[in-house]
Design a protein around this motif. Sequence first.
Motif, PDB file in Angstrom:
ATOM      1  N   ASN A 216      47.383 114.833  81.942  1.00  0.00           N
ATOM      2  CA  ASN A 216      47.146 115.662  80.768  1.00  0.00           C
ATOM      3  C   ASN A 216      45.661 115.582  80.431  1.00  0.00           C
ATOM      4  OD1 ASN A 216      47.642 117.327  78.610  1.00  0.00           O
ATOM      5  ND2 ASN A 216      48.943 115.898  77.491  1.00  0.00           N
TER       6      ASN A 216
ATOM      7  N   GLU B 101      42.011 108.845  67.622  1.00  0.00           N
ATOM      8  CA  GLU B 101      43.446 108.820  67.303  1.00  0.00           C
ATOM      9  C   GLU B 101      44.072 110.198  67.483  1.00  0.00           C
ATOM     10  OE1 GLU B 101      44.751 106.642  63.678  1.00  0.00           O
ATOM     11  OE2 GLU B 101      42.617 106.165  63.517  1.00  0.00           O
TER      12      GLU B 101
ATOM     13  N   SER C 149      46.969 110.909  70.226  1.00  0.00           N
ATOM     14  CA  SER C 149      48.279 111.398  69.805  1.00  0.00           C
ATOM     15  C   SER C 149      48.660 112.673  70.546  1.00  0.00           C
ATOM     16  CB  SER C 149      48.297 111.651  68.300  1.00  0.00           C
ATOM     17  OG  SER C 149      48.052 110.457  67.607  1.00  0.00           O
ATOM     18  N   ASP C 150      47.706 113.593  70.697  1.00  0.00           N
ATOM     19  CA  ASP C 150      47.983 114.838  71.419  1.00  0.00           C
ATOM     20  C   ASP C 150      48.257 114.584  72.899  1.00  0.00           C
ATOM     21  OD1 ASP C 150      47.632 116.250  69.104  1.00  0.00           O
ATOM     22  OD2 ASP C 150      45.638 117.015  69.616  1.00  0.00           O
TER      23      ASP C 150
ATOM     24  N   VAL D 245      49.311 111.785  74.558  1.00  0.00           N
ATOM     25  CA  VAL D 245      50.483 111.000  74.955  1.00  0.00           C
ATOM     26  C   VAL D 245      51.789 111.538  74.370  1.00  0.00           C
ATOM     27  CG1 VAL D 245      49.128 108.902  75.302  1.00  0.00           C
ATOM     28  CG2 VAL D 245      50.266 109.278  73.115  1.00  0.00           C
ATOM     29  N   SER D 246      51.741 112.606  73.601  1.00  0.00           N
ATOM     30  CA  SER D 246      52.970 113.145  73.001  1.00  0.00           C
ATOM     31  C   SER D 246      54.036 113.543  74.030  1.00  0.00           C
ATOM     32  CB  SER D 246      52.646 114.318  72.069  1.00  0.00           C
ATOM     33  OG  SER D 246      52.042 115.361  72.771  1.00  0.00           O
ATOM     34  N   PRO D 247      53.697 114.021  75.246  1.00  0.00           N
ATOM     35  CA  PRO D 247      54.766 114.333  76.207  1.00  0.00           C
ATOM     36  C   PRO D 247      55.547 113.108  76.686  1.00  0.00           C
ATOM     37  CG  PRO D 247      52.715 115.398  76.872  1.00  0.00           C
ATOM     38  CD  PRO D 247      52.395 114.484  75.745  1.00  0.00           C
TER      39      PRO D 247
ATOM     40  N   GLN E 116      56.628 110.487  74.713  1.00  0.00           N
ATOM     41  CA  GLN E 116      57.331 109.785  73.648  1.00  0.00           C
ATOM     42  C   GLN E 116      58.778 110.200  73.623  1.00  0.00           C
ATOM     43  OE1 GLN E 116      55.041 111.019  70.313  1.00  0.00           O
ATOM     44  NE2 GLN E 116      53.253 109.869  70.924  1.00  0.00           N
TER      45      GLN E 116
ATOM     46  N   SER F 208      51.782 103.429  65.123  1.00  0.00           N
ATOM     47  CA  SER F 208      52.434 104.730  65.311  1.00  0.00           C
ATOM     48  C   SER F 208      53.080 104.820  66.691  1.00  0.00           C
ATOM     49  CB  SER F 208      51.401 105.846  65.134  1.00  0.00           C
ATOM     50  OG  SER F 208      51.914 107.079  65.524  1.00  0.00           O
ATOM     51  N   LEU F 209      52.376 104.349  67.725  1.00  0.00           N
ATOM     52  CA  LEU F 209      52.945 104.381  69.072  1.00  0.00           C
ATOM     53  C   LEU F 209      54.124 103.425  69.215  1.00  0.00           C
ATOM     54  CD1 LEU F 209      49.765 104.687  71.314  1.00  0.00           C
ATOM     55  CD2 LEU F 209      51.445 106.450  70.797  1.00  0.00           C
TER      56      LEU F 209
ATOM     57  N   LYS G 148      57.217 104.960  68.281  1.00  0.00           N
ATOM     58  CA  LYS G 148      57.659 105.955  69.267  1.00  0.00           C
ATOM     59  C   LYS G 148      57.955 105.313  70.618  1.00  0.00           C
ATOM     60  CE  LYS G 148      54.990 109.342  66.799  1.00  0.00           C
ATOM     61  NZ  LYS G 148      53.720 109.982  66.670  1.00  0.00           N
TER      62      LYS G 148
END
Length: 192
Positions: free
Chosen positions: A97, A117, A121-122, A124-126, A128, A148-149, A152
Amino acid sequence: MNERRFTLLVMVLRFDDSATRAERVKKDRLAPIRKVFDLVVANCRSNYSPGPHLTVDEQLVPFRGRCSFKMYIPKKPAKYGIKVVLVCDSDSHYMFNGLAYLGKDTVKIPRGATLGEVYMSDLVSPFQPSGRRVTTDNFFATLPLTLSLLDKDMHLCGTIRQKSYIPKELMEKVLPPKDSVAVFIYEHNLTL
């Protein structure tokens, strides 16, 4: 292929419609190559499944042309270029990504967050929730992002900058020079 043929191909090669480019550039600085960039990233995602360990870092892609978001970083081998933030598989180094850095003013940063951050977040979102481990440097690693991680089902390992949330005991600890001593603090399922 000779140089004349290459020069001709480069002059006529276009990735988008130049008639609508001016309008799209107002909304997106990467408009001239956005479709190609997104297509490359989408193909990278669809053709590979990354392992349990990921790495998030930035890379300066060498570029000397005209570009409003071209960066100059004197310590890099190629001093001018476009910064791209990538998620790669730690074992195979395969890019899964990526996001192009288009300038700080192009990203909406929530109050109290950092640019690192938001990118992390954008990117690694796929993954989670997946239980994967992400390794990164101090530009991306912060305590709020780590928490936050964890929520998730992901783990973060990275260096950190001096922040207010680091305990004073650790900041005041002076280690003797040339000693290989490690100091650990455990709290809230975190190791610092």
